[in-house]
Design a protein around this motif. Sequence first.
Motif, PDB file in Angstrom:
ATOM      1  N   GLU A 217      28.640  15.551  13.707  1.00  0.00           N
ATOM      2  CA  GLU A 217      28.827  14.437  14.793  1.00  0.00           C
ATOM      3  C   GLU A 217      27.648  13.643  14.250  1.00  0.00           C
ATOM      4  OE1 GLU A 217      26.326  14.449  19.229  1.00  0.00           O
ATOM      5  OE2 GLU A 217      27.449  16.025  18.606  1.00  0.00           O
ATOM      6  N   HIS A 218      28.006  12.118  14.925  1.00  0.00           N
ATOM      7  CA  HIS A 218      26.911  11.403  14.112  1.00  0.00           C
ATOM      8  C   HIS A 218      25.891  10.678  15.081  1.00  0.00           C
ATOM      9  CE1 HIS A 218      29.283  10.104  10.762  1.00  0.00           C
ATOM     10  NE2 HIS A 218      30.219  10.454  11.376  1.00  0.00           N
ATOM     11  N   PRO A 219      24.760  10.766  15.325  1.00  0.00           N
ATOM     12  CA  PRO A 219      23.082  10.813  15.843  1.00  0.00           C
ATOM     13  C   PRO A 219      23.346   8.906  16.296  1.00  0.00           C
ATOM     14  CG  PRO A 219      22.714  10.896  13.730  1.00  0.00           C
ATOM     15  CD  PRO A 219      23.709  11.142  13.862  1.00  0.00           C
ATOM     16  N   ASP A 220      22.801   8.856  17.307  1.00  0.00           N
ATOM     17  CA  ASP A 220      23.263   6.995  17.741  1.00  0.00           C
ATOM     18  C   ASP A 220      22.074   6.508  17.214  1.00  0.00           C
ATOM     19  OD1 ASP A 220      21.137   8.182  19.464  1.00  0.00           O
ATOM     20  OD2 ASP A 220      22.310   8.218  21.150  1.00  0.00           O
TER      21      ASP A 220
ATOM     22  N   ARG B 283      18.827   7.778  18.659  1.00  0.00           N
ATOM     23  CA  ARG B 283      17.859   8.615  18.445  1.00  0.00           C
ATOM     24  C   ARG B 283      17.333   9.065  16.563  1.00  0.00           C
ATOM     25  NH1 ARG B 283      21.524  13.776  18.653  1.00  0.00           N
ATOM     26  NH2 ARG B 283      22.704  12.559  20.366  1.00  0.00           N
TER      27      ARG B 283
ATOM     28  N   ARG C 262      13.436   9.272  16.098  1.00  0.00           N
ATOM     29  CA  ARG C 262      13.054  10.176  14.849  1.00  0.00           C
ATOM     30  C   ARG C 262      12.394  10.219  13.774  1.00  0.00           C
ATOM     31  NH1 ARG C 262      18.542  13.668  12.635  1.00  0.00           N
ATOM     32  NH2 ARG C 262      16.079  14.841  11.578  1.00  0.00           N
TER      33      ARG C 262
END
Length: 117
Positions: free
Chosen positions: A3-6, A9, A13
Amino acid sequence: MTEHPDLARLQRRLAEFAAARNWQPYHTPKNLASALSVEASELVEIFQWLTPEESARVMDDPGTAHRVTDEVADVLAYLLQLCDVLGVDPLAALAAKIERNELRFPLPGAGDRRPDA
């Protein structure tokens, strides 16, 4: 499949990472833009003396591919941090720029076409 983080997000981080190390005083627009330029230059350095053909195959070598991937990540990290500090939505900025470019650089012959033709 990973899954690719948006982007939001990732920006959070990065901000949390910097805050935990008390780096915010150094993350001024000027410093972030300078760091972005340095990281982009490090990406360019990988390709500097390659022929066009060699540059097209740069990801075939695992060592070089790793360097390219790391530098791309560094460039994106500083760009996202700069956008966060300045309050720029990078995806909205890109969408608006693409629209302006489509108007500025129409397809060859696009002005010659009629809808009824």
